[in-house]
Design an enzyme around this catalytic site. Structure first.
Site, PDB file in Angstrom:
ATOM      1  N   LEU A 228       0.819  -1.206   0.000  1.00  3.96           N
ATOM      2  CA  LEU A 228       0.000   0.000   0.000  1.00  3.96           C
ATOM      3  C   LEU A 228       0.858   1.263   0.000  1.00  3.96           C
ATOM      4  CD1 LEU A 228      -2.808   1.335   0.237  1.00  3.96           C
ATOM      5  CD2 LEU A 228      -2.571   1.159   2.725  1.00  3.96           C
ATOM      6  N   ASP A 229       0.645   2.103  -1.013  1.00  5.95           N
ATOM      7  CA  ASP A 229       1.295   3.414  -1.126  1.00  5.95           C
ATOM      8  C   ASP A 229       2.823   3.321  -1.127  1.00  5.95           C
ATOM      9  OD1 ASP A 229      -1.200   4.639  -1.164  1.00  5.95           O
ATOM     10  OD2 ASP A 229      -1.253   4.922   1.006  1.00  5.95           O
ATOM     11  N   GLU A 230       3.360   2.215  -1.605  1.00 11.35           N
ATOM     12  CA  GLU A 230       4.807   2.048  -1.635  1.00 11.35           C
ATOM     13  C   GLU A 230       5.339   1.751  -3.026  1.00 11.35           C
ATOM     14  OE1 GLU A 230       6.567  -0.432   1.279  1.00 11.35           O
ATOM     15  OE2 GLU A 230       5.525   0.486   2.968  1.00 11.35           O
TER      16      GLU A 230
END
Length: 286
Positions: A228-230
């Site tokens: 997530l969001d990486e």
């Protein structure tokens, strides 16, 4: 300047002779190089290049790819040659907040983003976008719950294949893609996160930022991965704020940052200006 017909992007371990070999090949093909950019990554000893060119004669892209393959093998390149004579097909996903969607559609209409939107998908009904002109684009309302997530994502994937979409843009689509769908869309799904990553991941990042008293807020466009969001970051921007700004002020100012960051990231991808570099990217911005 009008755009070039073809774009070659490549990456490989750096060694002498790469540029000479590639440009000699293009010369032998009768290519007219319109733009050339390169980067040597000292940390990884890798070489990256983007070359945009026109080509006279009747040779097509498949012939180009076939004749370039031995050079790519010689240097152990990751590479692709793309035909830019036709716009890429793009599927747009959105949730409640429509400012990024509205901005992308506007830039498409005025010719700033050379793409062919194939459809708009939302987990909210079309009444949520009463003020937007979709220009006749198909709209698909695909509601989602915890129990129907896999079924809804199967519908999204079916739309990707049915519309032959080459890129999926999460224009403030506030649903976390499953690992399975993220993997299927690897390298061709861009998300806009309303935070200057890697800070303030997950939900309500502006409220998180306000709680920490930050003096800068930002937005990040990145490729979607199962983390997530990486995913690898494509583009970011920031804006200064003060102690007097409320969370609502941050949200308001953030909308402007999100729009321009996402638009730039989409354009860079459409123009083959982004090359993966492990967990990072090399972006040959224009």
């Amino acid at each position: 300047m009008s755009k070039a017909q073809y774009v070659l992007t490549l990456s490989c371990l750096n060694r002498p002779g790469i540029v000479a070999r590639v440009t000699t090949y293009l010369f032998e093909q009768g290519a007219d190089i319109r733009e050339a950019q390169q980067f040597d990554d000292a940390e990884t000893s890798k070489f990256f290049a983007r070359i945009a060119f026109d080509l006279g004669g009747s040779a097509g892209i498949e012939a180009l790819r076939e004749s370039f393959a031995p050079i790519a093998e010689e240097f152990k390149m990751g590479w692709k040659i793309s035909d830019h004579s036709a716009p890429r097909r793009v599927l747009l996903l959105v949730s409640k907040f429509d400012h990024c969607l509205a901005d992308l559609l506007y830039r498409w209409r005025i010719g700033e983003l050379e793409m062919t939107p194939t459809a708009i998908v939302s987990n909210h009904g079309i009444e949520n976008y009463a003020g937007l002109d979709f220009g006749g684009l198909p709209f698909h309302h695909l509601p989602i719950t915890k129990d129907t997530k896999m079924e809804q994502e199967a519908q999204i994937w079916a739309l990707v294949k049915e519309t032959k979409s080459e890129l999926v843009v999460l224009a403030r689509y506030m649903q976390v893609l499953s690992d399975a769908l993220a993997q299927k869309l690897s390298g061709r799904c861009i998300n806009i996160h309303h935070s200057f990553l890697p800070g303030f991941k997950g939900a309500k990042p502006y409220h998180q930022a306000h709680g920490r008293g930050v003096k800068l807020i930002g937005a990040t466009a990145h490729y979607v991965t199962s983390d997530l969001d990486e995913g690898p970051i494509i583009e970011q921007d920031v804006e200064r704020i003060t102690h007097a700004d409320t969370p609502d002020d941050l949200v308001r100012k953030g909308r402007d940052i999100e729009r321009r960051v996402l638009a730039r990231a989409v354009r860079y991808h459409l123009e083959d200006r982004v090359i993966p570099n492990g967990k990072k990217t090399v972006v040959f911005a224009s």
